[in-house]
Design a protein around this motif. Structure first.
Motif, PDB file in Angstrom:
ATOM      1  N   ASP A 276     -19.268  -1.018 -32.623  1.00  0.00           N
ATOM      2  CA  ASP A 276     -19.568  -0.730 -33.919  1.00  0.00           C
ATOM      3  C   ASP A 276     -19.404   0.924 -34.246  1.00  0.00           C
ATOM      4  O   ASP A 276     -19.141   1.690 -33.008  1.00  0.00           O
ATOM      5  CB  ASP A 276     -21.034  -0.929 -34.332  1.00  0.00           C
ATOM      6  CG  ASP A 276     -22.012  -0.470 -33.211  1.00  0.00           C
ATOM      7  OD1 ASP A 276     -22.566   0.688 -33.790  1.00  0.00           O
ATOM      8  OD2 ASP A 276     -22.079  -0.818 -32.301  1.00  0.00           O
TER       9      ASP A 276
ATOM     10  N   LYS B 261     -21.917  -2.592 -28.125  1.00  0.00           N
ATOM     11  CA  LYS B 261     -21.707  -3.211 -29.718  1.00  0.00           C
ATOM     12  C   LYS B 261     -22.962  -3.462 -30.438  1.00  0.00           C
ATOM     13  O   LYS B 261     -24.025  -3.416 -29.659  1.00  0.00           O
ATOM     14  CB  LYS B 261     -20.497  -4.313 -29.684  1.00  0.00           C
ATOM     15  CG  LYS B 261     -21.259  -5.496 -28.952  1.00  0.00           C
ATOM     16  CD  LYS B 261     -20.483  -6.827 -28.970  1.00  0.00           C
ATOM     17  CE  LYS B 261     -21.084  -8.069 -28.343  1.00  0.00           C
ATOM     18  NZ  LYS B 261     -20.271  -9.152 -28.566  1.00  0.00           N
ATOM     19  N   ASN B 262     -22.931  -3.598 -31.690  1.00  0.00           N
ATOM     20  CA  ASN B 262     -24.189  -4.081 -32.590  1.00  0.00           C
ATOM     21  C   ASN B 262     -25.360  -3.146 -32.546  1.00  0.00           C
ATOM     22  O   ASN B 262     -26.356  -3.683 -32.435  1.00  0.00           O
ATOM     23  CB  ASN B 262     -24.388  -5.625 -32.139  1.00  0.00           C
ATOM     24  CG  ASN B 262     -23.248  -6.555 -32.216  1.00  0.00           C
ATOM     25  OD1 ASN B 262     -22.604  -6.306 -33.177  1.00  0.00           O
ATOM     26  ND2 ASN B 262     -23.424  -7.690 -31.590  1.00  0.00           N
TER      27      ASN B 262
END
Length: 295
Positions: free
Chosen positions: A142, A168-169
């Motif tokens: 991200d 991520k995220n």
């Protein structure tokens, strides 16, 4: 003739926490998650004192292991920094909220006991359904993780090489950790039960990095939250000292037994104990409120 037997409870606490200390490394469940609900259900201590000691126990175990985990490159400071910036504040707010409810409302402690039982059911569900991925594959980060340069590597002896990973995220993970921090502070629970699945399954951290970084997050969050309990006189040495000694010694024994034990069987046993504690805590709270006979 009356005999003062106050010392029985510290001794019982030491034995109880020693057993928890042995179980924790074998099951992968933090001591605070077991201590708080079981002590609330079966010991005659005020729930505020139990929650305060639960944080002290979680803090003790995390502080004893975190420096070594950072040194080995398993606990990632870059992952922890944005997480604890939010969860640390929420853990303090959770601690203040829990003590405020206990102090302001006559039935506050009973409501918190019931809420603790409900949280245990949630933890049981997470433990029963969550899976672990040894080394998740993260194809795309991200934007927040990219800008912060959150990545890392560690040496994996089973592969004989360094393992590189990315995260991520982060936008999804931050509110999750905020909620977990609030719950940990309010109930005095170590947060490994939620930190590890979030780091591993949501953020894509390898399981070794997830468990190690979770300990770092707990060390920072609980260090902040425990001061709220200290400032309000909710940590008693007669409860804290035998509990910390018991879990520390028990954890050393458990670590030695881990290589020969069957973690899956022990994990199921712990889940059953937690389920029983959840039922007893809710029953105890309802009894205190007068909804069940005996309150």
């Amino acid at each position: 003739m009356y005999v003062d037997v106050w010392w029985i409870w510290p001794v019982a606490l030491f034995v109880f926490t020693f057993v928890i200390g042995v179980i924790s490394p074998l099951s992968g469940v933090g001591g605070g998650v077991l201590f708080v609900p079981i002590a609330t259900a079966f010991f005659p201590f005020d729930i505020d004192f139990i929650r305060g000691v639960g944080l002290v126990m979680a803090l003790t175990s995390s502080l004893s292991s975190t420096p070594q985990l950072i040194k080995r490159g398993l606990a990632n400071l870059r992952i922890a920094a944005p997480i604890v910036a939010v969860s640390c504040v929420m853990s303090i707010i959770g601690s203040i909220t829990g003590l405020w409810i206990s102090g302001e409302f006559p039935e506050g402690k009973d409501y918190i006991t019931i809420l603790l039982g409900i949280v245990l059911f949630i933890i049981f569900g997470i433990m029963a359904t969550s899976k672990r991925v040894e080394i998740p594959i993260v194809e795309k980060q991200d934007k927040i993780s990219q800008k912060l340069g959150i990545s890392g590597s560690f040496y994996e002896p089973t592969l004989g090489q360094d393992v590189e990973y990315k995260i991520k995220n982060m936008p999804v993970a931050i509110p999750i950790f905020a909620a977990v921090g609030f719950i940990a502070g309010m109930f005095g629970l170590g947060a490994g039960w939620a930190n590890v699945p979030a780091l591993n399954l949501v953020m894509g951290a390898p399981i070794k990095v997830a468990t190690s970084t979770s300990m770092l997050v707990i060390a920072i969050n609980d260090a902040a939250a425990v001061w709220v309990y200290l400032a309000n006189g909710a940590i008693l040495s007669v409860i804290a000292v035998p509990s910390v000694l018991g879990i520390t010694l028990g954890a050393r024994v458990g670590a030695k037994l881990a290589a020969r034990a069957r973690p899956k069987i022990i994990r199921y046993l712990v889940m059953c104990i937690m389920l029983l504690s959840a039922v007893v805590d809710i029953w105890k709270g309802l009894q205190g409120l007068g909804y069940i006979g005996g309150g």
